[in-house]
Design an enzyme around this catalytic site. Structure first.
Site, mmCIF file in Angstrom:
data_model
loop_
_atom_site.group_PDB
_atom_site.id
_atom_site.type_symbol
_atom_site.label_atom_id
_atom_site.label_comp_id
_atom_site.label_asym_id
_atom_site.label_seq_id
_atom_site.Cartn_x
_atom_site.Cartn_y
_atom_site.Cartn_z
ATOM 1 N N HIS A 101 0.850 -1.202 0.000
ATOM 2 C CA HIS A 101 0.000 0.000 0.000
ATOM 3 C C HIS A 101 0.876 1.239 0.000
ATOM 4 O O HIS A 101 2.101 1.147 0.152
ATOM 5 C CB HIS A 101 -0.987 -0.021 1.173
ATOM 6 C CG HIS A 101 -0.363 0.059 2.539
ATOM 7 N ND1 HIS A 101 0.566 -0.863 2.996
ATOM 8 C CD2 HIS A 101 -0.544 0.944 3.563
ATOM 9 C CE1 HIS A 101 0.914 -0.542 4.241
ATOM 10 N NE2 HIS A 101 0.264 0.549 4.593
ATOM 11 N N HIS A 118 1.207 3.868 1.986
ATOM 12 C CA HIS A 118 1.692 4.600 3.159
ATOM 13 C C HIS A 118 3.221 4.657 3.074
ATOM 14 O O HIS A 118 3.871 3.696 2.654
ATOM 15 C CB HIS A 118 1.263 3.917 4.465
ATOM 16 C CG HIS A 118 -0.139 4.264 4.880
ATOM 17 N ND1 HIS A 118 -0.910 3.452 5.674
ATOM 18 C CD2 HIS A 118 -0.904 5.357 4.595
ATOM 19 C CE1 HIS A 118 -2.089 4.040 5.870
ATOM 20 N NE2 HIS A 118 -2.111 5.192 5.224
ATOM 21 N N ASP A 130 5.766 4.411 4.976
ATOM 22 C CA ASP A 130 6.691 3.445 5.574
ATOM 23 C C ASP A 130 6.725 2.127 4.798
ATOM 24 O O ASP A 130 7.453 1.209 5.167
ATOM 25 C CB ASP A 130 6.376 3.213 7.061
ATOM 26 C CG ASP A 130 4.937 2.768 7.299
ATOM 27 O OD1 ASP A 130 4.037 3.192 6.551
ATOM 28 O OD2 ASP A 130 4.707 1.979 8.242
ATOM 29 N N HIS A 131 5.958 2.064 3.711
ATOM 30 C CA HIS A 131 5.979 0.860 2.862
ATOM 31 C C HIS A 131 6.416 1.160 1.433
ATOM 32 O O HIS A 131 6.592 0.238 0.650
ATOM 33 C CB HIS A 131 4.595 0.195 2.847
ATOM 34 C CG HIS A 131 4.197 -0.325 4.182
ATOM 35 N ND1 HIS A 131 4.238 -1.659 4.502
ATOM 36 C CD2 HIS A 131 3.813 0.328 5.314
ATOM 37 C CE1 HIS A 131 3.869 -1.815 5.770
ATOM 38 N NE2 HIS A 131 3.602 -0.620 6.283
ATOM 39 N N HIS A 181 6.193 -5.319 11.914
ATOM 40 C CA HIS A 181 5.520 -4.015 11.908
ATOM 41 C C HIS A 181 5.224 -3.554 13.331
ATOM 42 O O HIS A 181 4.110 -3.133 13.651
ATOM 43 C CB HIS A 181 4.237 -4.060 11.058
ATOM 44 C CG HIS A 181 3.814 -2.679 10.607
ATOM 45 N ND1 HIS A 181 2.926 -1.899 11.320
ATOM 46 C CD2 HIS A 181 4.167 -1.950 9.533
ATOM 47 C CE1 HIS A 181 2.749 -0.751 10.681
ATOM 48 N NE2 HIS A 181 3.489 -0.751 9.600
#
Lengths: 301, 301
Positions: free
Chosen positions: A60, A62, A64-65, A268
């Protein structure tokens, strides 16, 4: 399969933790899963060859990904990468990547293919002779997919002693490994099971980050060998799951148990916690074979 | 002024080097200059408070100078930053930042202001009572500006002995520090120079990265106290400067000499070199007071 965790911490950075990214090696193919900021440096630190990466799966959008993706794409060009690069991820990933390349007046030294995802149902996004990759629709604040990596059954192993006993010509060996029975010149049929051994069972790996507790995914994960499931919070902070649409360690363990997974890897982790051991203690109450991801950790299975 | 180098290496990443970013502290204000990937982690490692950053100056939109910006902007929100944040940089920086925020369905917890630059002439982009920041148009493969940070003259220092000798009331002290002469009750005029000492001379710092050798900037840099100038290459690779539009250490030193700079700091070293000492050896042949930047190094002046 060999899984290298490049980063497994949630968004807020600390000096020694990295956001989500991992490399899955299956039969000499290397798949990059998620690409938080700093992933290219983590690849270097873990001595993983950039040149082996041709397929990147983004769960996705966001930061941090995926904030490390554009840097990696740029570096591939600086290194003169020639091989096609395929990016799988939510719709929008192409627009933002191309805009960044345009603003820096950069181009890639290789063909860059985007496979944008919009479906809310599982779909096969990658397939070759050895591996199949299927999306796992997750439930998070924005459109998110996990990915299920499944080895295809390997060819059967030839029982060389049996083949010699029946004086079978070597030109039939590949057919036998593919599962064929053999009819001898005298008309006798030798069954494949006599001539071969079972190959190792194909392995499967499921990556599920980020998501709230979602039993809908259990059928798709049934009997998966290794499940990576996010566990942002411990039970004490479980009340934060609803708003943030994340999971606790115990929720991850419950999914692993319901799916009859072989092993659970937790990751995570919220950076609010000083240590990650409590994630394991809480999870093993529900699912015994639980391990913790950590930056730089390697799992072989 | 205090300058902390967060990163000073050119684009291709290595495990232990960081792309361009630095923090300049002037009279308790903190300015962030460029923001390559990993800058937020470098801020943490160097124990610099995110909360003190309100102004970020981006030289150009090559990845090694701005791919860390979106991560920093996102983290400010995660940390609940409330203060306005101002971004100065080339046109396009707003579009790409907002697109990334939109794709992650994120918003900022603070007001975010973009000051997009297009001019090819120096322009004052920031000014307060203590500091003025002016662009330095550079010549690179894409639109690029350096930045000149100039302290404003401080108020004059009161000569308290002289003030007491003339029995001057304290209510006049601020006027005196502002430069006024004083007329005593008996009509005598006491000149300001009798009543005050000179304040420390205002300092200036120029950041010039990335650029090819460009004498046009010399008049603007005249007598600058500290000049940071890129030196991507050593003399041996000088032939690469034209195509890549970068400079050598000797070219940087020549600019420092022509501008009569107080000190030269070299940075933006190509990661092809094993060590950076040769950059200094080559530069000091032309400009003696040369120092090398390095990740984590602090300069106070």
């Amino acid at each position: 399969m060999k899984l290298t965790i490049l980063g497994c911490y949630a968004a807020t950075p600390r000096s020694m933790t990295n956001p989500t990214s991992q490399v899955l090696e299956i039969k000499n193919k290397m798949f990059l899963i998620d690409c938080g900021e700093g992933t290219q440096v983590q690849l270097r630190k873990n001595k993983l060859k950039f040149s082996k990466i041709s397929h990147i799966f983004i769960s996705h959008l966001h930061g941090d990904h995926f904030f490390g993706l554009i840097g990696l794409i740029s570096t591939f060009s600086l290194l003169g990468h020639q091989k096609d690069l395929h990016i799988y991820g939510p719709k929008g990933i192409k627009e933002v990547t191309l805009l960044q390349l345009k603003l820096s007046a950069s181009w890639t030294s290789y063909n860059l293919y985007f496979h944008e995802l919009e479906s809310r149902m599982p779909e096969v996004v990658y397939e070759d002779s050895k591996v199949k990759v299927t999306t796992i629709p997750l439930k998070h604040r924005i459109y998110t997919n996990g990915y299920l990596f499944e080895e295809k059954p390997a060819e059967r192993k030839l029982n060389i002693d049996a083949a010699q006993e029946y004086e079978i010509d070597t030109c039939y060996f590949q057919k036998i490994k593919n599962g064929a029975d053999i009819t001898l010149d005298d008309g006798r049929v030798i069954s494949n099971s006599t001539l071969t051994f079972d190959p190792p069972a194909p392995l499967s790996y499921a990556f599920c980050s980020d998501t709230q507790y979602l039993e809908d995914i259990v059928p798709q994960l049934r009997n998966v060998d290794v499940l990576y499931h996010e566990s942002t919070f411990l039970e004490k902070e479980g009340h934060l799951c609803e708003r943030t649409m994340h999971s606790t360690a115990q929720q991850a363990a419950t999914i692993a148990k319901l799916a009859n997974a072989g092993k659970l890897i937790l990751g995570h982790f919220s950076t609010r916690y000083e240590g990650i051991e409590p994630f394991k203690s809480e999870a093993i109450e529900i699912f015994a074979n639980t391990e913790l991801a950590d930056d730089g950790k390697v799992f072989e299975f």
